[in-house]
Scaffold this motif. Structure first.
Motif, PDB file in Angstrom:
ATOM      1  N   LEU A  53       0.763  -1.085   0.390  1.00 38.02           N
ATOM      2  CA  LEU A  53      -0.094   0.102   0.261  1.00 38.02           C
ATOM      3  C   LEU A  53       0.856   1.204  -0.726  1.00 38.02           C
ATOM      4  CD1 LEU A  53      -2.816  -0.940   2.405  1.00 38.02           C
ATOM      5  CD2 LEU A  53      -2.771  -1.323   0.697  1.00 38.02           C
ATOM      6  N   THR A  54      -0.033   2.483  -0.635  1.00 38.28           N
ATOM      7  CA  THR A  54       0.980   3.525  -0.795  1.00 38.28           C
ATOM      8  C   THR A  54       0.934   3.933   0.509  1.00 38.28           C
ATOM      9  OG1 THR A  54      -1.527   4.899  -0.741  1.00 38.28           O
ATOM     10  CG2 THR A  54       0.381   4.016  -2.723  1.00 38.28           C
ATOM     11  N   ILE A  55       1.839   4.665   1.239  1.00 38.21           N
ATOM     12  CA  ILE A  55       2.137   5.646   2.591  1.00 38.21           C
ATOM     13  C   ILE A  55       0.449   6.278   2.875  1.00 38.21           C
ATOM     14  CG2 ILE A  55       2.059   7.880   4.487  1.00 38.21           C
ATOM     15  CD1 ILE A  55       5.623   6.626   3.108  1.00 38.21           C
ATOM     16  N   PRO A  56      -0.815   7.015   1.859  1.00 34.57           N
ATOM     17  CA  PRO A  56      -1.684   7.813   1.982  1.00 34.57           C
ATOM     18  C   PRO A  56      -2.473   6.431   2.543  1.00 34.57           C
ATOM     19  CG  PRO A  56      -0.608   8.695   0.203  1.00 34.57           C
ATOM     20  CD  PRO A  56       0.410   8.170   0.834  1.00 34.57           C
ATOM     21  N   GLU A  57      -2.083   5.204   1.321  1.00 32.74           N
ATOM     22  CA  GLU A  57      -3.129   4.464   1.984  1.00 32.74           C
ATOM     23  C   GLU A  57      -3.246   4.147   3.326  1.00 32.74           C
ATOM     24  OE1 GLU A  57      -3.552   2.801  -3.055  1.00 32.74           O
ATOM     25  OE2 GLU A  57      -2.633   1.695  -1.073  1.00 32.74           O
ATOM     26  N   GLU A  58      -1.958   3.900   3.582  1.00 34.68           N
ATOM     27  CA  GLU A  58      -2.177   3.201   5.025  1.00 34.68           C
ATOM     28  C   GLU A  58      -2.812   4.358   6.131  1.00 34.68           C
ATOM     29  OE1 GLU A  58       0.937  -0.702   6.351  1.00 34.68           O
ATOM     30  OE2 GLU A  58       2.020   1.512   5.573  1.00 34.68           O
ATOM     31  N   PHE A  59      -2.049   5.472   5.929  1.00 38.50           N
ATOM     32  CA  PHE A  59      -2.572   6.723   6.697  1.00 38.50           C
ATOM     33  C   PHE A  59      -4.042   7.327   7.318  1.00 38.50           C
ATOM     34  CE2 PHE A  59      -3.413  11.251   7.600  1.00 38.50           C
ATOM     35  CZ  PHE A  59      -2.603  11.284   8.470  1.00 38.50           C
ATOM     36  N   LEU A  60      -4.504   6.958   5.645  1.00 39.63           N
ATOM     37  CA  LEU A  60      -5.628   6.326   5.493  1.00 39.63           C
ATOM     38  C   LEU A  60      -6.530   5.033   6.466  1.00 39.63           C
ATOM     39  CD1 LEU A  60      -8.817   7.565   2.628  1.00 39.63           C
ATOM     40  CD2 LEU A  60      -9.070   5.449   4.236  1.00 39.63           C
ATOM     41  N   LEU A  61      -5.461   4.459   6.469  1.00 40.73           N
ATOM     42  CA  LEU A  61      -6.628   3.028   6.729  1.00 40.73           C
ATOM     43  C   LEU A  61      -6.828   3.412   9.196  1.00 40.73           C
ATOM     44  CD1 LEU A  61      -4.785   0.275   5.197  1.00 40.73           C
ATOM     45  CD2 LEU A  61      -7.148   0.966   5.318  1.00 40.73           C
ATOM     46  N   LEU A  62      -4.936   4.273   8.754  1.00 41.08           N
ATOM     47  CA  LEU A  62      -5.312   4.492  10.184  1.00 41.08           C
ATOM     48  C   LEU A  62      -6.148   6.104  10.554  1.00 41.08           C
ATOM     49  CD1 LEU A  62      -1.432   5.241  10.765  1.00 41.08           C
ATOM     50  CD2 LEU A  62      -2.554   2.791  11.109  1.00 41.08           C
ATOM     51  N   THR A  63      -7.001   6.514  10.413  1.00 39.35           N
ATOM     52  CA  THR A  63      -7.834   6.744  10.570  1.00 39.35           C
ATOM     53  C   THR A  63      -9.719   6.145  10.654  1.00 39.35           C
ATOM     54  OG1 THR A  63      -8.280   7.559   8.599  1.00 39.35           O
ATOM     55  CG2 THR A  63      -6.454   9.360   9.354  1.00 39.35           C
ATOM     56  N   LEU A  64      -9.263   4.964   9.763  1.00 38.10           N
ATOM     57  CA  LEU A  64     -10.402   5.035  10.063  1.00 38.10           C
ATOM     58  C   LEU A  64     -10.680   3.241  11.839  1.00 38.10           C
ATOM     59  CD1 LEU A  64     -12.566   3.660   8.170  1.00 38.10           C
ATOM     60  CD2 LEU A  64     -11.168   1.369   7.123  1.00 38.10           C
ATOM     61  N   ARG A  65     -12.160   4.297  11.511  1.00 36.17           N
ATOM     62  CA  ARG A  65     -12.708   3.306  13.060  1.00 36.17           C
ATOM     63  C   ARG A  65     -12.653   1.914  11.991  1.00 36.17           C
ATOM     64  NH1 ARG A  65     -15.684   8.201  13.792  1.00 36.17           N
ATOM     65  NH2 ARG A  65     -17.415   7.018  13.120  1.00 36.17           N
ATOM     66  N   ASP A  66     -12.691   0.994  12.987  1.00 41.56           N
ATOM     67  CA  ASP A  66     -12.782  -0.750  12.405  1.00 41.56           C
ATOM     68  C   ASP A  66     -14.090  -1.025  13.208  1.00 41.56           C
ATOM     69  OD1 ASP A  66     -11.757  -0.318  14.900  1.00 41.56           O
ATOM     70  OD2 ASP A  66     -10.062  -2.097  14.698  1.00 41.56           O
ATOM     71  N   GLU A  67     -14.440   0.183  14.227  1.00 41.87           N
ATOM     72  CA  GLU A  67     -15.656  -0.879  14.947  1.00 41.87           C
ATOM     73  C   GLU A  67     -17.212  -0.430  13.493  1.00 41.87           C
ATOM     74  OE1 GLU A  67     -14.999   2.693  16.880  1.00 41.87           O
ATOM     75  OE2 GLU A  67     -13.884   1.342  15.914  1.00 41.87           O
ATOM     76  N   ASP A  68     -16.939   0.491  13.341  1.00 41.37           N
ATOM     77  CA  ASP A  68     -17.821   0.840  12.597  1.00 41.37           C
ATOM     78  C   ASP A  68     -17.750   1.395  10.645  1.00 41.37           C
ATOM     79  OD1 ASP A  68     -16.984   3.429  12.914  1.00 41.37           O
ATOM     80  OD2 ASP A  68     -18.785   4.561  13.611  1.00 41.37           O
ATOM     81  N   GLY A  69     -16.290   1.603  10.554  1.00 40.05           N
ATOM     82  CA  GLY A  69     -16.479   2.033   9.122  1.00 40.05           C
ATOM     83  C   GLY A  69     -16.214   3.207   9.427  1.00 40.05           C
ATOM     84  N   GLY A  70     -16.525   4.309  10.251  1.00 42.91           N
ATOM     85  CA  GLY A  70     -17.005   6.054   9.903  1.00 42.91           C
ATOM     86  C   GLY A  70     -14.589   6.029   9.952  1.00 42.91           C
ATOM     87  N   PHE A  71     -15.009   7.111  10.089  1.00 42.88           N
ATOM     88  CA  PHE A  71     -13.442   7.378  10.563  1.00 42.88           C
ATOM     89  C   PHE A  71     -13.363   8.548  11.601  1.00 42.88           C
ATOM     90  CE2 PHE A  71     -14.058   7.163   5.969  1.00 42.88           C
ATOM     91  CZ  PHE A  71     -12.731   6.937   5.539  1.00 42.88           C
ATOM     92  N   VAL A  72     -12.453   8.923  12.054  1.00 41.74           N
ATOM     93  CA  VAL A  72     -11.591   9.347  13.561  1.00 41.74           C
ATOM     94  C   VAL A  72     -12.173  10.962  13.066  1.00 41.74           C
ATOM     95  CG1 VAL A  72     -10.928   8.224  14.516  1.00 41.74           C
ATOM     96  CG2 VAL A  72      -9.411   9.458  12.948  1.00 41.74           C
ATOM     97  N   ASP A  73     -12.535  11.494  14.051  1.00 38.85           N
ATOM     98  CA  ASP A  73     -11.824  13.267  13.618  1.00 38.85           C
ATOM     99  C   ASP A  73     -10.896  14.026  14.086  1.00 38.85           C
ATOM    100  OD1 ASP A  73     -14.966  12.930  14.010  1.00 38.85           O
ATOM    101  OD2 ASP A  73     -14.905  13.636  15.859  1.00 38.85           O
ATOM    102  N   ILE A  74     -10.146  14.463  12.510  1.00 39.21           N
ATOM    103  CA  ILE A  74      -9.039  15.051  12.594  1.00 39.21           C
ATOM    104  C   ILE A  74      -9.469  16.492  12.135  1.00 39.21           C
ATOM    105  CG2 ILE A  74      -7.591  15.031  11.503  1.00 39.21           C
ATOM    106  CD1 ILE A  74      -7.548  12.435  10.729  1.00 39.21           C
ATOM    107  N   LEU A  75      -8.783  17.571  12.245  1.00 40.75           N
ATOM    108  CA  LEU A  75      -9.261  18.583  12.056  1.00 40.75           C
ATOM    109  C   LEU A  75      -8.844  19.310  10.579  1.00 40.75           C
ATOM    110  CD1 LEU A  75      -7.383  20.667  14.180  1.00 40.75           C
ATOM    111  CD2 LEU A  75      -9.493  21.156  14.278  1.00 40.75           C
ATOM    112  N   PRO A  76      -9.906  19.270   9.685  1.00 36.99           N
ATOM    113  CA  PRO A  76      -9.615  19.615   8.220  1.00 36.99           C
ATOM    114  C   PRO A  76      -8.562  19.713   7.892  1.00 36.99           C
ATOM    115  CG  PRO A  76     -11.760  20.594   8.664  1.00 36.99           C
ATOM    116  CD  PRO A  76     -11.133  20.009  10.282  1.00 36.99           C
ATOM    117  N   GLN A  77      -8.049  20.791   8.188  1.00 34.52           N
ATOM    118  CA  GLN A  77      -6.450  21.392   7.682  1.00 34.52           C
ATOM    119  C   GLN A  77      -5.616  20.630   7.535  1.00 34.52           C
ATOM    120  OE1 GLN A  77      -8.625  22.611  10.506  1.00 34.52           O
ATOM    121  NE2 GLN A  77      -8.236  25.014  10.003  1.00 34.52           N
TER     122      GLN A  77
END
Length: 217
Positions: free
Chosen positions: A2-26
């Protein structure tokens, strides 16, 4: 791989429900740009010092989320000064994230499900199909942060992004967060990675920090 953007995106994913953790948009936008640049640095497409960045090889790597940023840096008129990177590239962060997300769906790592919140707000979630890639990324980082394993440059890039964007707590238990943060800082300074990648980490850690906590004038 996987690319680093792909792995980074996986780390932002909540595996319990498929949503994403809250990060400031910027911070999210800067983080995905940083992930793409770090990937380019690892693949010897760009080089940098603490004042500027430049392309050494314009050959695309074949991954849209990373090649998008390569084309922007290589474009005529791009200002190579590192203190201008956030202004020139941060608007492309959401697109990098979108392309990484599309690729994870294409790779059949994530799937798409749609539903509604209440009755009027439509939502889209991305459940993990088997969880292997997410577990691999998280376990790899956990072993490095808490188990003393030596990281490779790719792992240091991913940990630095997670730390800068405030999602390290998604990977390590709360009781170990301070220890993990200290280890990330130490690893980023060690001679385990090439100078090119080390400079990229330094530059983008500062960029994400500025995006997350902008100066109030």
């Amino acid at each position: 791989m996987l690319t680093i953007p792909e792995e980074f995106l996986l780390l932002t994913l909540r595996d319990e429900d498929g949503g994403f953790v809250d990060i400031l948009p910027q911070a999210s936008a800067a983080g995905f740009v940083g992930a793409a640049i770090m990937d380019l640095a690892l693949q010897n497409r760009v080089d940098s010092d603490l004042e500027k960045i430049w392309v050494v090889d314009k050959t695309p790597i074949g991954e849209a989320s990373v090649d998008l940023i390569l084309t922007k840096i290589a474009a005529p008129g791009f200002d190579p000064a590192t203190d201008r990177l956030i202004d020139q590239l941060v608007d492309f962060g959401p697109r990098v994230r979108e392309l990484a997300l599309q690729r994870l769906v294409e790779r059949k790592i994530l799937t798409v499900s749609e539903g509604t919140i209440l009755w009027f707000l439509k939502t889209r979630r991305y459940p993990i199909i088997d969880g292997r890639e997410l577990r691999e990324a998280k376990l790899r980082i956990l072993e490095i942060l808490l188990g003393g394993e030596l990281p490779d440059p790719r792992d240091i890039c991913l940990m630095s992004l997670a730390h800068s964007c405030g999602i390290l707590g998604q990977v390590v238990p709360p009781s170990e967060l301070k220890r993990a943060e200290d280890r990330v800082t130490t690893l980023a300074k060690m001679d385990l990675i090439g100078q090119n990648v080390a400079r990229s980490i330094t530059i983008f850690t500062e960029i994400v920090a500025r995006a997350s906590f902008p100066t109030i004038m």
